[in-house]
Design an enzyme around this catalytic site. Structure first.
Site, PDB file in Angstrom:
ATOM      1  N   ASP A 598       0.820  -1.201   0.000  1.00  0.00           N
ATOM      2  CA  ASP A 598       0.000   0.000   0.000  1.00  0.00           C
ATOM      3  C   ASP A 598       0.861   1.262   0.000  1.00  0.00           C
ATOM      4  O   ASP A 598       2.082   1.209   0.084  1.00  0.00           O
ATOM      5  CB  ASP A 598      -0.888  -0.038   1.253  1.00  0.00           C
ATOM      6  CG  ASP A 598      -2.101   0.846   1.110  1.00  0.00           C
ATOM      7  OD1 ASP A 598      -2.758   0.750   0.066  1.00  0.00           O
ATOM      8  OD2 ASP A 598      -2.375   1.617   2.017  1.00  0.00           O
ATOM      9  N   GLU A 601       2.299   5.621  -3.754  1.00  0.00           N
ATOM     10  CA  GLU A 601       2.314   6.737  -4.729  1.00  0.00           C
ATOM     11  C   GLU A 601       3.732   7.259  -4.991  1.00  0.00           C
ATOM     12  O   GLU A 601       3.996   7.618  -6.141  1.00  0.00           O
ATOM     13  CB  GLU A 601       1.442   7.895  -4.222  1.00  0.00           C
ATOM     14  CG  GLU A 601      -0.036   7.623  -4.213  1.00  0.00           C
ATOM     15  CD  GLU A 601      -0.444   6.721  -3.059  1.00  0.00           C
ATOM     16  OE1 GLU A 601      -1.485   6.066  -3.187  1.00  0.00           O
ATOM     17  OE2 GLU A 601       0.267   6.654  -2.054  1.00  0.00           O
ATOM     18  N   ASP A 644      -9.540   6.108  -1.707  1.00  0.00           N
ATOM     19  CA  ASP A 644     -10.289   6.334  -0.474  1.00  0.00           C
ATOM     20  C   ASP A 644     -11.592   7.077  -0.772  1.00  0.00           C
ATOM     21  O   ASP A 644     -11.677   8.300  -0.638  1.00  0.00           O
ATOM     22  CB  ASP A 644      -9.438   7.122   0.522  1.00  0.00           C
ATOM     23  CG  ASP A 644      -8.262   6.303   1.031  1.00  0.00           C
ATOM     24  OD1 ASP A 644      -8.319   5.072   0.927  1.00  0.00           O
ATOM     25  OD2 ASP A 644      -7.292   6.890   1.522  1.00  0.00           O
TER      26      ASP A 644
END
Length: 994
Positions: A598, A601, A644
């Site tokens: 996770d 980015e 999200d």
């Protein structure tokens, strides 16, 4: 095989958890993220485009030209010199060849014709001051897909031969090359001004630099006073109002505001409290790409927007900002917005009736894309015929003009211009070609496509037991229970909180005993703690991202506090990270534990735009700005998600176009958090989201730490039963889903598909994104508004569509709808509209079990819908669902065909395994192949079946139950259930249906 979140093209990094500790009701902080006006290179290129459009010189042309005497065509490559008529010196004298004569030596140009029928265009600086980064291809591309055409696979319209100089003046400065299947494709390369135009069957399809927006900022030495030099850069100073200049050099008018924008933030750039040092100065580039005759373009995810990309420029454009491709952790993101989100894939496809084309802009730096709808019918021909002719074509008319084409303007901060052009001719051709170029989705383990339950966070080991028990008590199947990062010891990944999870091995074994799995979430930032084994090992191996000085490790703030980031461009780092997942290294792990990587980015809480600074350095001295959108690509295999999201009807609605866009852009394994990550859905919203999510490729419910508990049974009846039925339907269709995943791994086809993929000639579906296809067989229309009990569904094509039902299978009318057209259908709280297309065969397993593994030895049902020609076709793929044995041929892949014969039908099964693949199967796969087909459910029969017989043995089916039904067109048909037809799923057979 762990679940690795990944991108097969570029980026699609993600951040599963919250990016900053803020109220769940606050929403995205838009001021934390740049607009184009706050990005120096975006501002400069947009200003250049505006100057081109506003030029009063009717014969203004792009300043870039090909040196026709330098062009050579050989072995599939057209190469030559590209130069700017005022910046570059051609031809070079011997002295200038040494010192450049005070001017640049221009650019190298290459057009590659690939054996796969793709065209590749590459433009780079010749002898740059600093080598421009060109390493993206090493990470992204499959080298086998780059094989060039031999000379006999294309032909030049000019008289040029291999290794001969091309005399382009023979064709008025245009070189024409025919290639592709039966030479249906043609590329015209214009020398003056530089432009490339692609044709399919003589029709213009894609045009590069047709409006002359090509602009390449050259690498250069940083002056002592950058502000002084910024008035003397590149072609910007040449773009003055030529009519106000004195012919003999008398004076030049003061620069306009647009011209001044061309000089902004060349050497340093600040945003909020952060400053980008830009040690190499400006090196951005941009070019326009037009899709001729195509009103709709799609792709370039990830954005919370429509499937058909909206205009960002031009009259009445819905957006004023370009689409941005720059991986960012944007929680509670805004809807209907082109701002950057968690991932970036620079792939765009255009489509019209009769034509499909696509481009892949191979660049991992920050990129912006403007989209403009053109009504002139002259897309991409502005610069070639004079800019005023293009401007005049855009003047208001007496009435609205239909969009004829789509123009786009691509702008990247650094790297080389490297572009692939796909000419189809069909979408499915393009999906396969793109998959061959960048790699297809890895075949997942079967549990990974079943239902998964997640929350940030399940509190402790007892909480896990209670949730698992709740699924059993309410007879709801699930395969995976997730633990977010709170399971660790103080966010030290690969560890466990001993107080909350005292025996993780026992916890996993208890799940495994019920044929279930566990997933833990792990991030690439490592807590800075000398007593933390992983941190210390990373330091000893020197595998962290470096500061711009190239020696000290970059340090930022994330979930654990002060952290350092693994540099996955370092081969040692990749090897080390992989080794951490070995059972003996990951303490407390078992064969039932899997992983979601996770926050890649990468997310940095105290960094610019909540990410890492652009001037930090990776292995080999590579600046992060060059590879930002590649960081998440280092985790190449697995599912991704839409970020999200929030528990609102609007976020449920936008999930469909977002997932469709991701799917057609090369990553079919994607999903949205069911129920919404932030906030608290009411019972109706949660139920409707489960009903839609059951048809997402990645089916997972997830919730924020501060949200109320929402396991599927907590709202009580009737919602528990409605959610149970939605999840059960996913499990019944798992054989169909698994087959689609196999096809995606082979040919790149998206698993859920826009309507226009299956109906490419129906203009009514070109911008439709509120319903979609699952494979080629199922039509799904999510309900995304509260209180809805009737839905308007568009039934494409000219065949019937049969409602997908389980209980009381054929009793309610109408049982079928006739296309094409919209029909209002029932969508009560218990279901959403799902229909099976006539002419398809869908394999199922209809016995309810607690998990996908528990269904492994269950028999199959074939649901057959017959079209107007009396035909149906479908496929099934089976392997062990766990190992890599399928790679050596240990699988079953079969095709079922039903056809009309005299007064009945014949249903056959044949092997699809290629002849060069071993037919030998392991014992386990032989057992799967021997599983029986227990039922045939057939709809669309003209009369009731009387007898079903196996042709080779004469054995008859155990029973046949037929009922008459009527379609929406009023015409009757019969539906029959055939029990025990005496055939196995993995054998050749013929069944006579009379």
């Amino acid at each position: 095989m762990a679940i690795f979140r990944s991108a097969l093209a570029l980026g699609l990094a993600a951040a599963l958890t919250l990016s900053t500790l803020t109220s769940v009701t606050e929403g995205v902080k838009r001021e934390d993220f740049k607009t184009c006006a706050q990005s120096g290179f975006c501002t400069r290129h947009r200003a250049y485009a505006e100057l081109v459009q506003e030029s009063s010189k009717s014969q203004w042309k792009s300043p870039y030209q090909l040196n026709s005497s330098s062009l050579r065509l050989s072995n599939g490559i057209l190469s030559g010199d590209l130069y700017h008529v005022e910046e570059d010196q051609f031809p070079l004298t011997e002295t200038q060849n040494k010192d450049h004569g005070g001017k640049s030596r221009g650019l190298t140009f290459e057009l590659h014709l690939l054996e796969s029928d793709l065209a590749r265009i590459r433009i780079n600086e010749r002898d740059p001051l600093y080598p421009r980064y060109d390493g993206v291809q090493e990470t992204v591309l499959d080298k086998l897909a780059l094989t060039l055409k031999s000379d006999d696979m294309y032909s030049s319209v000019t008289k040029a031969k291999a290794d001969d100089n091309i005399k382009s003046e023979e064709q008025d400065g245009v070189l024409e090359i025919a290639y592709g299947p039966e030479k249906r494709y043609q590329v015209n390369v214009h020398s003056e001004p530089f432009k490339i135009e692609f044709f399919v069957d003589g029709t213009s399809t894609v045009v590069l630099n047709g409006d002359g927006l090509l602009r390449i900022e050259r690498t250069r030495k940083k002056p002592e006073d950058p502000k002084e030099s910024e008035s003397k850069t590149d072609d910007e100073s040449k773009m003055v109002d030529q009519e106000s200049e004195v012919a003999n050099g008398g004076f030049v008018t003061e620069k306009s505001p647009l011209e001044k924008k061309l000089e902004e933030e060349l050497w340093e750039e600040s945003f909020k409290t952060h400053t980008d040092s830009k040690p190499r100065g400006p090196e951005s580039f941009g070019m326009d790409i037009a899709f001729s005759g195509m009103k709709h373009v799609y792709g370039i995810p990830e954005h919370a927007s429509s499937l058909s990309l909206k205009a960002t420029k031009g009259p009445n454009a819905p957006y004023s900002e370009p689409y941005r491709l720059y991986n960012l952790d944007v929680f509670e993101y805004e809807l209907d917005n082109p701002m950057a989100l968690y991932g970036s894939i620079p792939f765009m496809m255009g489509h019209s009736k009769g034509h499909t084309a696509a481009v892949f802009w191979l660049n991992a730096a920050e990129t912006w894309v403007d989209v403009e709808k053109d009504t002139s019918g002259n897309a991409g021909n502005g610069a070639g015929e004079g800019i005023m002719s293009w401007i005049k074509s855009k003047k208001p008319t007496t009435g609205p003009k239909a969009v004829q084409s789509t123009k786009t303007h691509w702008i990247s901060e650094s790297g080389v211009l490297d572009l692939f052009v796909f000419l189809g001719p069909t979408q499915k051709d393009i999906y396969k070609e793109f998959a061959n170029l960048v790699g297809s989705t890895a075949m997942p383990q079967q549990f990974a496509i079943a239902y998964q339950q997640c929350r940030w966070n399940y509190n402790n080991q007892d909480d896990v037991k209670q949730v698992d028990k709740g699924f059993d008590e309410h007879d709801i199947p699930y395969d995976v229970l997730w633990l977010d990062i709170e399971h660790t010891n103080g966010k030290r990944y690969f560890t466990w909180d001993a107080a909350k999870f005292p025996d993780p091995t026992e916890m996993q074994q208890e799940l495994a005993a019920k044929t279930r799995k566990m997933v833990t979430i792990i991030d690439p930032h490592i807590k800075k703690d000398s007593d933390y084994k992983v941190f210390k090992e990373g330091s000893d191996l020197d595998i962290y991202i470096k500061n711009k000085d190239g020696t000290s490790d970059f340090e930022g703030w994330c979930w654990p506090g002060s952290s350092q980031w693994i540099d996955f461009y370092n081969p040692k780092a990749r090897d080390y990270w992989a080794s951490r997942f070995q059972y003996d290294n990951y303490e407390g792990s078992t064969g039932a534990l899997f992983t979601w990587n996770d926050m890649n980015e990468p997310s940095v809480f105290n960094g610019p735009e909540i990410t890492i600074p652009k001037d930090v350095l990776h292995y080999g001295g590579v600046e992060h700005r060059n590879v930002h959108n590649l960081y998440g690509t280092m985790f190449r295999y697995g599912a991704i998600w839409t970020g999200d999201n929030t528990a609102t009807w609007e976020h449920l609605e936008v999930a469909s176009p977002m997932l469709l866009t991701i799917g057609i852009s090369g990553i079919p394994f994607s999903g949205a958090d069911v129920g919404g990550f932030f906030g608290n859905p009411d019972a109706e919203l949660l139920t409707r989201w489960y009903q839609a999510g059951a048809y997402y490729p990645f089916f997972r419910a997830h919730a924020h730490l501060d949200s109320k508990r929402r396991e599927p049974w907590l709202f009580g009846e009737p919602y528990t039963s409605q959610i149970r039925e939605a999840i059960r339907m996913r499990y019944k269709l798992l054989p169909f889903w698994y087959t689609l995943f196999h096809e995606a791994s082979v040919d790149g086809a998206p698993i859920i598909r826009p309507m226009f993929t299956e109906f490419p000639e129906d203009e009514a579906v070109f911008d439709m994104d509120d319903q979609f296809m699952v494979g080629d067989a199922l039509l799904v229309k999510p309900v995304a508004k509260p209180g809805v009990t009737r839905s308007s569904v568009y039934f494409a094509g000219s065949e019937r569509w049969f409602e997908l039902k389980d209980e009381d299978l054929f009793s309610s009318a109408p049982a079928a709808q006739q296309g094409p057209g919209y029909v209002e259908v029932d969508s009560p709280a218990s279901k959403i509209p799902v229909y099976q297309r006539a002419g398809t065969i869908v394999p199922r397993k209809d016995r309810p079990r607690r998990s996908s593994k528990a269904m492994e030895k269950d028999p199959f049902t074939l649901r057959i819908t017959i079209n107007s020609a009396g035909e149906s076709i479908g496929k099934i793929y089976l392997d062990d669902g766990e190992s890599f044995g399928y790679q050596s041929g240990d699988y079953v892949w079969r095709e079922f065909n039903l056809g009309k014969v005299n007064d009945g039908f014949i249903l056959t099964s044949k092997d699809l395994k290629p002849a060069n693949i071993s037919k030998k199967l392991s014992n386990g796969i032989q057992e799967l192949a021997a599983l029986r087909i227990e039922r045939l459910v057939i709809a669309g029969l003209p009369s009731p079946l009387k007898k079903v017989t196996r042709v080779d043995t004469g054995e008859s089916a155990k029973s046949i139950d037929c009922r008459q039904a009527k379609g929406q067109d009023g015409k009757g048909f019969y539906a029959c259930v055939v029990k025990e037809p005496n055939v196995a799923v993995g054998e050749d057979f013929e069944l006579a249906l009379n």
